[in-house]
Scaffold this motif. Structure first.
Motif: not given
Ligand SMILES: [Cu+2]
Lengths: 152, 209
Positions: A74, A86, A108, A110, B80
């Motif tokens: 992501h 995102m 990142h 994810m 997150p």
């Protein structure tokens, strides 16, 4: 696979090892870490620096890991009004000599639909998939929820 | 001779007026203006109205923050990447300030009250600096709070049937009178964030503006 004379000369001059890796074989990963997640219903995130030490571009197409049913790369972004969002990153091309950083607030890994909790102090293998069919396996240490980087 | 000096005085006065006008333009419309349009600035806390519950189950609202300097930001615990980073950054700033941050109210308001119950907020904020409070409540009240801060949030479907929240990630600073002082951008460096927090703490009630 043939290399231009100039590259071979450069390799001799700067003292590179005789074997020159290409494609995903030339990928190195540093500073891998993940943030612990509470339970399994919240997604986890993992970060690392992915470098292409070869002389051909490589393309990162996806990730795999046993700890999540839906792992994907992501990208977080914050717009001019300060709104963060995102989205799926798609393929990431890493030019020769370049490093792509997966870091908080940007790319990142994810990890959605966790199969098991991500507990601080443990680690898990994450597989990077490349367009040439190569894979790179990275052992990712899990740091605390409040960790800010690979040093904690 | 005398007349000439009057003229000169007049010219000096005009120049001064010109400088004043220029400074005014610079600060309001020119390059010195804040990046956001004026209408996008948060209201003073005294003009906001919303009823939420903190992570210990106590009723809270904008009036809870008036009387002490405060730092407020929006997020959600199923986030997150951006939200834990903001909470970690804030924890780091508070640690760096030590006792100087003692009088500061620090509040994390969830934009996802559907999943972020009082219990979820309590567990989550427990991983960060003990000064951070978690606020949740009915969606309509969260919406009203966000409107007052000129913050936005939106539910976005994710692959696989889940959802995530797009939301304003800036941190809002208010002085002890509840007046908006400044914004700390997402992931702003400690070197600029900490002086902004000090400015909010130092701006006392008697100061105008
Ligand atoms: Cu993500």
């Amino acid at each position: 696979m043939g290399y231009p004379i100039r590259t071979l000369l450069m390799a001799l001059i700067i003292g590179l090892p005789a074997t020159v890796y290409a494609g995903s074989e030339a990928v190195t990963v540093e500073n891998a870490w993940a943030r612990a997640a509470i339970g399994t219903s919240r997604p986890g995130a993992a970060y690392m620096d992915i470098s292409n030490t070869g002389d051909e571009a490589v393309t990162l197409t996806g990730i795999e890991t046993d700890i999540a049913m839906m792992p994907m790369i992501h990208r977080s972004a914050t717009d001019a009004k300060g709104v963060s969002s995102m989205s799926m990153a798609g393929d990431i091309v890493i030019a020769p000599g370049e490093t792509v950083m997966l870091e908080p607030g940007g790319y990142h890994a994810m990890l959605m639909k966790l199969r098991q909790p991500m507990e601080e102090g443990e680690s898990f293998p994450l597989i990077l998939l490349f367009s040439d069919g190569g894979i790179v396996v990275v052992e990712v240490p899990i740091l605390g929820i409040a960790a800010r980087g690979p040093e904690g | 001779m005398r007349r000439r000096s009057i003229l000169r005085l007049g010219a000096a006065g005009l120049t001064a007026l010109g400088v004043t006008l220029f400074v005014g333009w610079w600060q309001v419309d020119g390059p010195g203006a804040p990046e956001r349009p004026r209408s996008a600035l948060p209201l003073p806390l005294s003009e906001m109205a919303f009823d939420l519950t903190d992570h210990e189950g106590k009723p809270v609202g904008p009036e809870t923050l008036i009387g002490r300097p405060s730092m407020v930001f929006f997020g959600f615990t199923y986030c997150p990447d951006v939200c834990p980073t903001t909470l970690s950054d804030i924890s780091g700033w508070l640690e760096a300030m030590g006792a100087d941050a003692g009088g500061l109210e620090v509040v994390f308001v969830t934009v996802d009250p559907e999943r972020d119950t009082v219990e979820a907020m309590a567990e989550y904020v427990g991983y960060f600096h003990p000064a951070i409070r978690g606020w949740t409540g009915p969606e309509a009240q969260v919406r009203q709070a966000a409107d007052g801060f000129r913050a936005t949030f939106e539910k976005v479907a994710t692959e696989g049937g889940g959802y995530t929240m797009d939301h304003t990630a800036s941190v809002f600073l208010f002085d002890e009178a509840g007046r908006f002082v400044s914004t700390i951008d997402y992931h702003e460096a400690r070197e600029t964030a900490v002086p902004k927090i000090r400015r909010a703490i130092d701006r006392k009630t008697e100061a105008t503006g």
